[in-house]
Design an enzyme around this catalytic site. Structure first.
Site, PDB file in Angstrom:
ATOM      1  N   ASP A 131      45.286  18.632   4.710  1.00 60.39           N
ATOM      2  CA  ASP A 131      45.364  18.726   6.384  1.00 60.39           C
ATOM      3  C   ASP A 131      45.564  19.797   7.687  1.00 60.39           C
ATOM      4  O   ASP A 131      45.207  19.890   7.825  1.00 60.39           O
ATOM      5  CB  ASP A 131      46.821  17.924   6.794  1.00 60.39           C
ATOM      6  N   GLU A 155      45.912   7.935  11.327  1.00 59.92           N
ATOM      7  CA  GLU A 155      46.384   9.575  11.012  1.00 59.92           C
ATOM      8  C   GLU A 155      45.258  10.077  11.360  1.00 59.92           C
ATOM      9  O   GLU A 155      44.087   9.530  10.959  1.00 59.92           O
ATOM     10  CB  GLU A 155      47.338   9.211  10.046  1.00 59.92           C
TER      11      GLU A 155
END
Length: 472
Positions: free
Chosen positions: A7, A173
């Protein structure tokens, strides 16, 4: 950026690029890494050296957001006696120190992946995902006004889009937004993020107003698996010298879950029909050193070392030796180091003259899952901890020596073998020749190779050096 950096987020601050990444249940949380060219990186600090008062674990998805002389980090963490929340911290410079401002949004099903964005009028919003997939629900992406102090949301939230396309499966997401020309572009991840069966991919949506209506690209997903990398997603766009890049993560087809989600950089362009098109291949990462050695001559533990979010070890560096205070439960206290390849060896030298605890070398998944070799006096043990239960895999009485070297060899990420040396050159095997460590990685992060200390709290383990030799 080889190794476990999920991420990733990146921003330009002054003339330098700064990036961070998920640390999950490894600590310190959120490494702050800097680069002059988006290719060669060094860790300059961390956002959190100790946990914020409100949070206990799962430190995910930091977003680096500089503005007006300050650096803001929007991050996800699990709230004590609650669920996942999006919080924010700030600093006057990217390497810190950071001041935590607490959570901004904590929905009952969880709130994750915060991203700040100003709309077409300059109004500041927080964009985030409601974590509905954790309870079998859809995953709306929300936007809500955020005050300029970044301490509270204001007004009401509005949905931008949700998982409604077959390829997105049970979630969308990791949204990051860039404005270009007439449009806001949202790069987002969808489907299964993690593990052997991951199905992650990257899509794009666009809107002329931040609050929509949003239109998804009919040719999504625009990033999918290739022969070298799989499950690409959850990153941040960045501009350099008039060209646009996406810094994101993927598993290597070779290293997979054992090495973890690694950082890639891929160029993209805005097309004539108003969408985004990625270059066919990611930029090659900077070459990693094949050999990393620590002689512990510094005053502080090097920034490459991690430990469990649940149990910070007590360490001391003195006269070129690392001392780790022992703990009696499980496999003791430990520090861990990222690996960058599925094939590597790790070696440490144990100093036995003042050795009081079981000092060891281990491959670590988490506090309940590890495989290692430990020495106390002249007794050597190979052991396995699976779901908190320990099992002996071999032991030996060895000749007395003031220094004993321990060696782990790892192949294909999960095949482990152990050996030792009392003369510093000749290594003797101990335990099974091929121990299966495939169960070790937690669902959302990679393995660490680490140094361990087990025994009564009053005892210590002493290490003279550590070497990690990675085959790429």
């Amino acid at each position: 950026m080889a190794g476990d950096y999920p991420d990733p987020s990146v921003a330009k601050i002054g003339n330098t690029y700064w990036a961070s990444a998920t640390s999950s249940n490894w600590f310190p949380a959120y490494p702050m890494m800097k680069s002059e060219d988006l290719v060669h990186w060094e860790t300059a600090g961390f956002v959190f050296e100790k946990k914020p008062d409100w949070a206990d674990f799962y430190f995910w998805a930091p977003e680096v957001a500089p503005e007006k002389g300050k650096v803001y980090i929007y991050y996800t963490a699990h709230k004590k006696d609650g669920n996942l929340c999006v919080g924010v911290a700030s600093a006057n410079k990217p390497e810190g120190p950071y001041r935590d401002h607490g959570p901004l949004i904590c929905q009952p099903d969880g709130s994750i992946d915060g991203f700040p964005m100003r709309d077409e009028t300059g109004k500041l919003y927080l964009i985030w995902k409601e974590d509905g997939n954790s309870v079998g629900k859809p995953t709306p992406i929300w936007a809500q006004p955020l005050n300029e102090e970044r301490t509270a949301l204001t007004g009401s939230k509005q949905e931008l889009f949700r998982n409604d396309s077959p390829w997105e499966a049970n979630l969308v997401e990791g949204v990051s937004i860039i404005r270009h020309g007439d449009y806001f572009y949202a790069l987002y991840a969808a489907a299964g993020c993690c593990g052997h069966a991951c199905t992650y991919g990257t899509g794009v949506a666009r809107a002329k107003s931040l609050l929509g209506p949003w239109e998804k690209y009919k040719q999504n997903p625009i990033l999918t698996a290739d022969p070298m990398w799989k499950c690409p997603g959850h990153g941040t766009p960045i501009e350099k010298d008039g060209r646009h890049y996406f810094l994101y993560h993927a598993y290597s087809q070779q290293g997979g879950v054992f090495v973890g989600r690694q950082v890639l950089l891929r160029e993209f362009r805005f097309t004539d029909n108003g969408w985004i098109d990625f270059e066919s291949t990611a930029k090659p990462m900077a070459s990693m050193p094949g050999n990393i050695t620590y002689d512990f001559n510094d005053d502080n533990l090097p920034k490459a070392w991690n430990w469990s979010v649940f149990r910070q070890p007590v360490t001391h560096l003195r006269k070129g030796q690392l001392q780790i205070n022992a703990q009696p439960d499980k496999f003791g206290d430990y520090i861990g180091h990222r690996t960058t390849s599925p094939n590597y060896t790790a070696q440490t030298t144990i100093l036995t003259e003042k050795q009081e605890a079981l000092a060891g070398l281990a491959i670590i998944g988490d506090d309940d899952n590890a495989i290692g070799i430990s020495l106390q006096g002249t007794q050597l043990y190979v052991w396995k901890l699976e779901k908190g239960k320990e099992q002996s895999l071999g032991k030996a009485q060895i000749e007395a020596a003031s220094r004993v070297k321990l060696l782990i060899k790892v192949q294909n990420g999960s095949s482990l073998s152990f050996s030792y040396s009392t003369d510093g050159t000749t290594f003797k095997p101990i335990g099974e020749r091929s121990i299966d460590g495939s169960y070790l990685p937690p669902w959302d992060r990679a393995l660490r190779v680490g140094l361990t200390a087990k025994g009564p709290n009053s005892r210590v383990a002493l290490f003279d050096d550590f070497t990690l030799n990675s085959g790429h």
